[in-house]
Scaffold this motif. Structure first.
Motif, PDB file in Angstrom:
ATOM      1  N   ARG A 246       1.131  -1.188   0.097  1.00  0.00           N
ATOM      2  CA  ARG A 246       0.141   0.000  -0.055  1.00  0.00           C
ATOM      3  C   ARG A 246       0.785   1.260  -0.011  1.00  0.00           C
ATOM      4  NH1 ARG A 246      -3.000  -3.371   4.045  1.00  0.00           N
ATOM      5  NH2 ARG A 246      -4.900  -3.982   2.858  1.00  0.00           N
ATOM      6  N   ARG A 247       1.931   1.264   0.784  1.00  0.00           N
ATOM      7  CA  ARG A 247       2.899   2.306   0.785  1.00  0.00           C
ATOM      8  C   ARG A 247       3.446   2.768  -0.689  1.00  0.00           C
ATOM      9  NH1 ARG A 247       6.697   0.544   3.864  1.00  0.00           N
ATOM     10  NH2 ARG A 247       7.828  -0.153   2.145  1.00  0.00           N
ATOM     11  N   ASN A 248       3.770   1.731  -0.920  1.00  0.00           N
ATOM     12  CA  ASN A 248       4.558   1.907  -2.421  1.00  0.00           C
ATOM     13  C   ASN A 248       3.465   2.372  -3.695  1.00  0.00           C
ATOM     14  OD1 ASN A 248       7.031   1.511  -1.688  1.00  0.00           O
ATOM     15  ND2 ASN A 248       7.050  -0.859  -2.297  1.00  0.00           N
ATOM     16  N   VAL A 249       2.216   1.622  -3.440  1.00  0.00           N
ATOM     17  CA  VAL A 249       0.956   1.968  -4.389  1.00  0.00           C
ATOM     18  C   VAL A 249       0.874   3.602  -4.185  1.00  0.00           C
ATOM     19  CG1 VAL A 249      -1.364   1.939  -4.798  1.00  0.00           C
ATOM     20  CG2 VAL A 249       0.086  -0.009  -4.698  1.00  0.00           C
ATOM     21  N   ASP A 250       0.730   4.018  -3.085  1.00  0.00           N
ATOM     22  CA  ASP A 250       0.637   5.364  -2.795  1.00  0.00           C
ATOM     23  C   ASP A 250       1.679   6.354  -3.357  1.00  0.00           C
ATOM     24  OD1 ASP A 250      -1.918   5.156  -1.391  1.00  0.00           O
ATOM     25  OD2 ASP A 250      -0.904   5.035   0.511  1.00  0.00           O
ATOM     26  N   LEU A 282      -3.730  -7.211  -3.382  1.00  0.00           N
ATOM     27  CA  LEU A 282      -4.640  -5.754  -2.826  1.00  0.00           C
ATOM     28  C   LEU A 282      -5.977  -6.036  -3.523  1.00  0.00           C
ATOM     29  CD1 LEU A 282      -2.086  -3.014  -2.478  1.00  0.00           C
ATOM     30  CD2 LEU A 282      -3.320  -4.294  -0.538  1.00  0.00           C
ATOM     31  N   ARG A 283      -6.459  -7.148  -4.236  1.00  0.00           N
ATOM     32  CA  ARG A 283      -7.491  -7.412  -5.039  1.00  0.00           C
ATOM     33  C   ARG A 283      -9.066  -7.034  -4.049  1.00  0.00           C
ATOM     34  NH1 ARG A 283      -6.051 -11.987  -3.266  1.00  0.00           N
ATOM     35  NH2 ARG A 283      -7.386 -13.750  -3.111  1.00  0.00           N
ATOM     36  N   LEU A 284      -8.817  -7.349  -2.650  1.00  0.00           N
ATOM     37  CA  LEU A 284      -9.831  -7.333  -1.816  1.00  0.00           C
ATOM     38  C   LEU A 284     -10.108  -6.158  -1.146  1.00  0.00           C
ATOM     39  CD1 LEU A 284      -9.407 -10.779  -0.257  1.00  0.00           C
ATOM     40  CD2 LEU A 284     -10.849 -10.121  -2.367  1.00  0.00           C
ATOM     41  N   TYR A 288      -7.443   0.066  -2.671  1.00  0.00           N
ATOM     42  CA  TYR A 288      -6.240  -0.102  -3.288  1.00  0.00           C
ATOM     43  C   TYR A 288      -6.471  -0.920  -4.499  1.00  0.00           C
ATOM     44  CZ  TYR A 288      -3.792   2.554   0.202  1.00  0.00           C
ATOM     45  OH  TYR A 288      -3.079   3.404   0.914  1.00  0.00           O
ATOM     46  N   ALA A 289      -7.370  -1.872  -4.781  1.00  0.00           N
ATOM     47  CA  ALA A 289      -7.613  -2.642  -5.661  1.00  0.00           C
ATOM     48  C   ALA A 289      -7.244  -2.211  -7.233  1.00  0.00           C
ATOM     49  CB  ALA A 289      -8.802  -3.219  -5.857  1.00  0.00           C
ATOM     50  N   GLU A 290      -7.820  -0.888  -7.428  1.00  0.00           N
ATOM     51  CA  GLU A 290      -7.718  -0.206  -8.828  1.00  0.00           C
ATOM     52  C   GLU A 290      -6.400   0.207  -8.968  1.00  0.00           C
ATOM     53  OE1 GLU A 290      -9.891   2.906 -11.599  1.00  0.00           O
ATOM     54  OE2 GLU A 290     -11.099   2.143  -9.856  1.00  0.00           O
ATOM     55  N   LYS A 291      -5.791   0.861  -7.991  1.00  0.00           N
ATOM     56  CA  LYS A 291      -4.535   1.771  -7.887  1.00  0.00           C
ATOM     57  C   LYS A 291      -3.536   0.551  -8.066  1.00  0.00           C
ATOM     58  CE  LYS A 291      -5.013   4.202  -4.038  1.00  0.00           C
ATOM     59  NZ  LYS A 291      -4.752   4.946  -2.972  1.00  0.00           N
TER      60      LYS A 291
END
Length: 432
Positions: A246-250, A282-284, A288-291
């Motif tokens: 999540r941190r990296n996706v952000d 992170l599909r669930l 975050y799923a789309e990002k």
């Protein structure tokens, strides 16, 4: 494979996903021929097929993990050679990841094993902690022989043996910032700084940034990114792995929003395999799923990205004979097999492939620490095959493989990008 999960069990999306994977297995056993632990140990339970039976039994019966299943799952390298071999498309990676998370939640390991794993999870994903630990490693080296005599402390001995005697200085290029491309802009990418590699060999990313900017590509080092989560993910510490994701996706989403990205370039293939799986991991998570799916779609190994550029002619063609070691995370995890060899050959290197190239070198994240005896057997087998090529240098795309192979090889071992940078006008890599 027939399964017997209840409707209540299948209401759990993780169990439902594993059930789909189990149903694809047809017991053919093709996977055993390319599984490093089965080839080394000869035990059916140390093959993908054997582990699938154990995982099925554990999940179907809804029971906690026991010593037997933990022993055989722990011996799995997650090299994913079985997925390359499997004719039925069994996604063993997601199945064994689920099993590791179940083990973490339901099995109480012996005290020293718990402590070792806790230390690895606390130290390795954090560059400053890892750097401090490596500086302290010298204090423990005199006791390696003693630690090796005690089975529970063998991982400590393995850590001390792998620790380098000197550590490179912190790289300024690891700091957040933007590195402008020279001449006409040909692209804009983010680069993963990561964790262990930034401490052990920061020159890999320095070289990558230097080459890309000379080629006209703007390189962004985003603020807030860090370890990809692979190290803890493979230890079953799912919440910690998802927090890293999540941190990296952000961080990368901000970079996308601030100017767009053509790719997220990754120079450690073990990280690349995990980042390309963020969309699944992170599909669930509705937030975050789309990002995460967008980030996974942008993730590219550096050789994968370079292969898509219109590269100029190399400034020099060294003619050096190179043994190319394809990391498992590269060839099995990401299915990247052609691009690194073609780039090296185009750059004027004579590329040779070792025998048994599909077999793991035994690094596999923390495997060479937690399973040092099996790891050493695989390393020695790999090094023997590499040295038989008659090459002058070894090239590979993963820091774990570099460290592992270099610990026993007589040849210098470098990242593929260092050879490519040399051919395109950069400094020659160290050959000793």
């Amino acid at each position: 494979m027939q399964t017997n999960f209840s409707a209540a069990q299948l209401a759990d999306p993780h169990v439902a996903e594993s059930e789909k994977i189990l149903r694809k297995c047809v017991h053919c056993g093709f996977c055993t021929a390319t599984c490093p632990t089965y080839v080394t140990l000869g035990n059916e339970l140390d093959s993908p097929r054997g582990r699938i039976y154990l995982i099925k039994d554990m999940l179907e019966n809804g029971r906690p993990a026991d010593k037997e299943i933990v022993t055989h799952i722990d011996r799995c390298l997650s090299c994913l050679a079985c997925m390359t071999t499997c004719p039925s498309g069994v996604n063993y990676m997601h199945l064994v990841d689920h099993a590791r998370a179940h083990i973490q939640q339901t099995y109480k390991r012996p005290l020293l094993d718990r402590l070792t794993r806790a230390v690895l999870a606390f130290v390795l994903p954090y560059p400053s902690r890892f750097r401090a630990a490596l500086k302290l490693a010298g204090l423990g080296r005199p006791f390696i022989g003693l630690f090796e005599k005690l089975p529970a402390l063998k991982p400590v001995a393995a850590m001390l043996r792998l620790a380098p005697s000197s550590i490179p200085a912190v790289s300024a290029m690891a700091l957040p910032g933007v590195h402008a491309g020279q001449g006409t802009r040909k692209g804009r990418v983010a680069i993963l700084t990561g964790c262990a590699q930034s401490v052990l060999d920061p020159a890999i990313n320095e070289t990558t940034i230097s080459l890309l900017t000379r080629l006209g590509v703007e390189v962004v080092v985003p603020e807030g990114e860090g370890c990809c989560g692979a190290l803890v993910h493979h230890m079953g510490r799912e919440e910690a792995a998802l927090a890293s994701a999540r941190r990296n996706v952000d961080a990368w989403t901000r970079a996308i929003d601030q100017g767009g990205l053509d790719a997220i370039v990754i120079t450690a293939s073990g990280c690349g395999t995990t980042i390309k799986d963020y969309g699944f991991m992170l599909r669930l998570d509705p937030a975050y799923a789309e990002k995460a799916a967008r980030v996974s779609a942008l993730a590219k190994d550096i050789t994968e990205y370079l292969a898509g550029l219109d590269l100029p002619e190399p400034l020099r063609k060294p003619g050096t004979v190179v043994a190319y070691h394809s990391a498992c995370s590269m060839q099995h995890g990401q299915k990247i097999t052609r691009q690194p060899k073609e780039l090296l050959a185009r750059a004027g290197f004579v590329v040779r492939e070792p025998r048994e190239g599909h077999l793991c070198c035994g690094s596999a994240g923390t495997y060479n620490i937690l399973q040092p005896e099996i790891s050493a057997k695989l390393r020695d087998r790999k090094v023997k095959n590499i040295e038989a090529t008659g090459a002058e240098i070894v090239a590979t795309g993963n820091i774990g493989c570099i460290t592992q192979i270099a610990s026993a090889a007589k040849l210098p071992v470098v990242h593929t990008i260092k050879l490519l940078d040399w051919a395109y006008g950069g400094e020659p890599p160290k050959m000793s």
